[in-house]
Enzyme design. Structure first.
Site, mmCIF file in Angstrom:
data_model
loop_
_atom_site.group_PDB
_atom_site.id
_atom_site.type_symbol
_atom_site.label_atom_id
_atom_site.label_comp_id
_atom_site.label_asym_id
_atom_site.label_seq_id
_atom_site.Cartn_x
_atom_site.Cartn_y
_atom_site.Cartn_z
ATOM 1 N N TYR A 38 0.844 -1.191 0.000
ATOM 2 C CA TYR A 38 0.000 0.000 0.000
ATOM 3 C C TYR A 38 0.884 1.248 0.000
ATOM 4 O O TYR A 38 0.684 2.164 -0.794
ATOM 5 C CB TYR A 38 -0.913 -0.005 1.240
ATOM 6 C CG TYR A 38 -1.854 1.172 1.296
ATOM 7 C CD1 TYR A 38 -3.127 1.094 0.725
ATOM 8 C CD2 TYR A 38 -1.469 2.362 1.903
ATOM 9 C CE1 TYR A 38 -3.980 2.175 0.755
ATOM 10 C CE2 TYR A 38 -2.319 3.454 1.931
ATOM 11 C CZ TYR A 38 -3.580 3.350 1.363
ATOM 12 O OH TYR A 38 -4.425 4.436 1.387
ATOM 13 N N SER A 84 -34.352 12.822 15.672
ATOM 14 C CA SER A 84 -33.887 11.836 16.650
ATOM 15 C C SER A 84 -34.905 10.699 16.718
ATOM 16 O O SER A 84 -35.828 10.628 15.897
ATOM 17 C CB SER A 84 -33.663 12.486 18.002
ATOM 18 O OG SER A 84 -34.869 12.978 18.468
ATOM 19 N N LYS A 123 -27.442 0.324 17.806
ATOM 20 C CA LYS A 123 -27.398 1.786 17.934
ATOM 21 C C LYS A 123 -26.023 2.167 18.456
ATOM 22 O O LYS A 123 -25.697 1.973 19.626
ATOM 23 C CB LYS A 123 -28.479 2.266 18.900
ATOM 24 C CG LYS A 123 -28.575 3.772 18.977
ATOM 25 C CD LYS A 123 -29.794 4.178 19.777
ATOM 26 C CE LYS A 123 -30.029 5.667 19.761
ATOM 27 N NZ LYS A 123 -28.957 6.447 20.353
ATOM 28 N N ARG A 144 -24.875 16.921 13.195
ATOM 29 C CA ARG A 144 -26.324 17.018 13.268
ATOM 30 C C ARG A 144 -26.745 18.399 13.784
ATOM 31 O O ARG A 144 -27.715 18.977 13.321
ATOM 32 C CB ARG A 144 -26.834 15.920 14.201
ATOM 33 C CG ARG A 144 -28.287 15.983 14.485
ATOM 34 C CD ARG A 144 -28.698 14.704 15.203
ATOM 35 N NE ARG A 144 -30.109 14.729 15.493
ATOM 36 C CZ ARG A 144 -30.618 15.151 16.639
ATOM 37 N NH1 ARG A 144 -29.838 15.589 17.592
ATOM 38 N NH2 ARG A 144 -31.926 15.140 16.826
ATOM 39 N N CYS A 415 0.504 2.449 57.333
ATOM 40 C CA CYS A 415 -0.125 1.379 56.575
ATOM 41 C C CYS A 415 -1.356 0.847 57.320
ATOM 42 O O CYS A 415 -1.262 0.509 58.505
ATOM 43 C CB CYS A 415 0.888 0.259 56.358
ATOM 44 S SG CYS A 415 0.161 -1.223 55.659
#
Ligand code: IVH
Length: 788
Positions: A38, A84, A123, A144, A415
């Site tokens: 590539y 929506s 979704k 959107r 501790c």
């Protein structure tokens, strides 16, 4: 054929091949050629386009990433509003949806009892975008926004590799607006956050925010570095014809090179929809991207038109949501746990809350820096997130819900298990001969094996399968042994008596005898297993194997100077210091002594012996001097010293005049000052001596480079690298024999370009040079067995 004609043909052919490979790689996930092929085609196209600038088109694969940042995004009006979806959270709402659909359709009497056909798609949790193709060419990308107007993010969507810059095949409408979700895979999100955290940048709370933040960058070169992906789920404005069912349309989009969901399906009736929902739900955590539900749409377009819209939602579609991965809850307290290496880590105790079907009452906080980063106080309302099998995490606090009696999180001074002092770790950075000490994120209990928590963890690790492999000693038994003071170190395991074991919970005659045998059988570990079992901080199985293989005796590992250890593959200075200080610790020495003493535990390490040729890792005097990190002396100056004086002793003893012949005054002075300090000189000689004792090959410069794979090649690094510093990249290249230069010329063999690369990258493309991005560079290093 004229030059331009044949080049034009080749350009068109290269573009179509590259598009095809790109599609196979990013959309189908099944590349058919290696990256190198590539890259070769890409470079050829770049070179031809540089030769014929007028032939460059905006949809050429070379034109994905623009080079200028915008000041603001232009507003775009959506020809067809981006709406929506209504939500369903339970099965009854799904049946209700189906009833509404049937009621809204004027069904023929013979269809009255037939199931409606729905399309089913996951979704995706990202952000909605619109892609406008005119005559098959991507001319605009928009967010959107409020549904009526969005932002023009054309330059940014062009950098998303799975979005085709021009449509494949034929037969597409002259105007085609594709709608779908830009998202980030879970792995991409983790990678991005790790990188951001390392560089002190902003981290993202979840893949959705990361996708949105990445797409809405004014500089498309930043977007280009982010692992964004795209999935089509619908259409907007269209001039031309398309099939008349939703699934057929999406399948057409797929033919034209656009990605669609692999899980797109048709379902007859709501029961099949529910089965689909359950199936995806079960696979949710193993999907490589996040989804927050399933979208069901009436498949027939004529039916969709008949049903129309209610307010801002289509009557023909619904999102059936999964339980949320994030919930709000309250931080009741922060407790501290002590780990194997003594690290005292904060753990959040939460008011139990159900997250994605599981009750969560604890969350990891990693370290005190994380507490600080979150700005966490006890009493805070927090967002907890549970994704798949991952341990729940606190993502954010809800600041305005902080109660007036919220308390700060404080690291205990002693501790919680053994009462020993708790210290903040120091991060020692050494570079250019200087040590800088800063405060680490980790706090440690200094109690070591006197601390019950550390002792238990140390023993659990010591006996584990990949360490000493003592079967029959479960965590519970180890706890009991420690709590009842039957053992105080790993060495005490070998002193356990049958009478002591049989008294332990869950032990009887046979199991006690079995355990004694298992302990007995573990007495001849390999050196690598033994080193790993010791539980040296940061020394995993791999490092233990490297140490064992290269040094071939515990004695050498114990004696090794940190600097010497850094000559071993994949051992950095930090780890080297951990190893060194572990063996310097007198308590550790006592335990190791007891384990190996024939009078006490009688362990016998296998495969200790002569040094193998493997550690005969070679260096040159120049390389050695460079690694001493003399202030202001880089590899170049180190080499000059090596050439001039021929030995370390020669350099140490060199007088000022000779030194000045080799180096400019400032560097010469730095070297003299460094070695005038007797500690430095002694230490350097000790390192050299030990390297020789350990069989290091000192090679003459030429010989080393000649055999190396990149010998004679000049590389250039430009832009910022995410996974390593440029210095480190340079070191790695030099270890392969490459020369690393600061500027690009026709003689440059390869350019590594990270984000923000500018004129050097431009020059490289102009010259048609091989250019690797960081990913390809890492792959290249991996091929030579160099890890990052
Ligand atoms: S269809 C009129 N399909 O969910 C139909 N939306 O709540 C419009 N989304 O803004 C959307 N996956 O960002 C549709 N397969 C899918 C989807 C999907 C994710 C998002 C989309 C939309 C939001 C609607």
């Amino acid at each position: 054929m004229s030059d331009i004609e044949s080049d034009t043909q080749r350009i068109l052919q290269l573009r179509s091949e590259l598009r095809e490979h790109n599609h196979r790689y990013y959309v189908l996930d099944e590349p058919t050629v290696p990256d190198s092929e590539y890259d070769r085609l890409f470079r050829e196209l770049k070179a031809l386009e540089a030769k014929w600038p007028t032939l460059v088109t905006s949809d050429s694969p070379t034109q994905r990433v623009g080079s200028t940042a915008l000041a603001t995004f232009r507003q775009v009006r959506h020809e067809v509003s981006m709406l929506s979806l209504g939500n369903a959270f339970d099965e009854s709402s799904m049946f209700e949806f189906d009833r509404r659909v049937r009621g809204g359709l004027d069904l023929d009497s013979d269809l009255l009892f037939e199931d409606i056909e729905y399309s089913c798609e996951p979704k995706l949790d990202g952000l909605a975008v619109s892609l406008l193709y005119k005559n098959g060419v991507l001319v605009q990308g928009a967010t959107r926004g409020d549904g009526a107007t969005g932002e023009d993010v054309t330059l940014n969507v062009r950098t998303v590799r799975s979005i085709p810059l021009s449509l494949h095949g034929a037969g597409w409408p002259s105007v085609l607006e594709v709608r779908g979700e830009v998202f980030m895979s879970k792995a991409g999100f983790e990678r991005l956050n790790a990188f951001q955290a390392e560089g002190g940048g902003k981290t993202f709370a979840n893949p959705r925010n990361a996708a949105a933040g990445s797409l809405r960058q004014l500089d498309p070169r930043i977007t280009a570095t982010r692992p964004l992906d795209f999935c089509s789920y619908g259409i907007g404005q269209v001039q031309g014809s398309l099939p008349d069912t939703h699934v057929d349309i999406l399948e057409k989009l797929q033919e034209w090179g656009l990605p669609i969901s692999r899980d797109l399906k048709r379902a007859k009736g709501i029961d099949e929809c529910l089965a689909y929902y359950r199936d995806i739900g079960e696979r949710r955590s193993s999907l490589s991207y996040e989804i927050d539900g399933v979208v069901f749409k009436v498949n027939s377009l004529p039916s969709q038109r008949e049903l129309g819209f209610r307010a801002r939602e289509p009557r023909w579609a619904i999102a059936y949501k999964f339980p949320a991965l994030e919930e709000l809850t309250e931080l009741i307290d922060v407790e501290f746990q002590v780990g194997r290496t003594g690290a005292v880590t904060p753990v959040a105790r939460l008011k139990p809350v159900r997250v994605a079907g599981v009750i969560v009452s604890n969350a990891t906080l990693h370290n005190m820096d994380e507490v600080e980063r979150l700005g966490l106080m006890i009493g805070d309302t927090v967002i907890v997130r549970r994704a798949g099998d991952v341990i729940p995490q606190i993502m954010q606090i809800v600041k305005d819900r902080r109660p007036s009696n919220a308390r700060a999180v404080q690291i205990p001074e002693s501790c919680p298990v053994c009462g020993s002092h708790v210290e903040r770790t120091q991060l020692v950075k050494r570079s250019k001969g200087k040590e800088t000490v800063s405060e680490g994120a980790v706090y440690r209990c200094v109690g070591r094996l006197a601390c019950g928590a550390q002792l238990k963890q140390a023993i659990i690790h010591f006996v584990s399968r990949r360490a000493m492999d003592i079967d029959g000693l479960g965590d519970k038994t180890i706890e009991q042994l420690v709590d009842e003071k039957l053992i105080g170190s790993p060495a005490d395991l070998y002193k356990l008596k049958y009478e002591q074991i049989i008294d332990l919970e869950g032990f009887a005659d046979i199991s006690s005898k079995k355990l004694i045998t298992a302990i007995e059988n573990s007495k001849t570990p390999t050196l690598a297993r033994f080193i790993y079992a010791l539980g040296i901080p940061d020394v995993g199985e791999e490092t233990a194997k490297v140490l064992a293989r290269s040094l071939a005796s515990l004695e050498r590992v114990q004696k090794a100077l940190p600097e010497v250890l850094t000559y071993l593959p994949d051992v950095g200075l930090e780890v080297a210091h951990e190893i060194h200080s572990f063996f310097e610790d007198s308590h550790n020495q006592d335990v190791i002594g007891a384990l190996l003493s024939p009078d006490e535990c009688g362990l016998q390490l296998q495969d200790q012996g002569e040094l193998s040729a493997e550690f005969a890792a070679s260096t040159t005097l120049g390389g050695f001097l460079d690694k001493l990190h003399v202030p202001s002396v880089g590899p170049g100056a180190a080499q000059k010293l090596a050439d001039k004086f021929g030995s370390l002793e020669g350099v140490i003893k060199a007088d000022w005049l000779d030194m000045r012949q080799a180096l400019p005054e400032k560097q010469a002075k730095a070297v003299r000052e460094f070695f005038d300090n007797p500690d430095n000189a002694r230490h350097a000689l000790a390192i050299e001596q030990q390297l020789r004792d350990f069989g290091m090959h000192w090679q003459s410069e030429k010989k080393v480079v000649e055999g190396l794979p990149e010998a004679g090649h000049t590389w250039v690094l430009t832009g910022s690298l995410e996974l390593m510093s440029r210095d480190v990249a340079k070191d790695k290249l030099e270890s392969l024999g490459a020369k690393v230069a600061g500027s690009v010329s026709a003689k440059t063999h390869c350019v590594v370009a990270g984000p923000g690369a500018g004129s050097k990258l431009a020059k490289a493309s102009e010259l048609g040079l091989k250019v690797l991005d960081e990913e390809a560079f890492v792959a290249f290093l991996a091929k030579h067995n160099i890890s990052v």
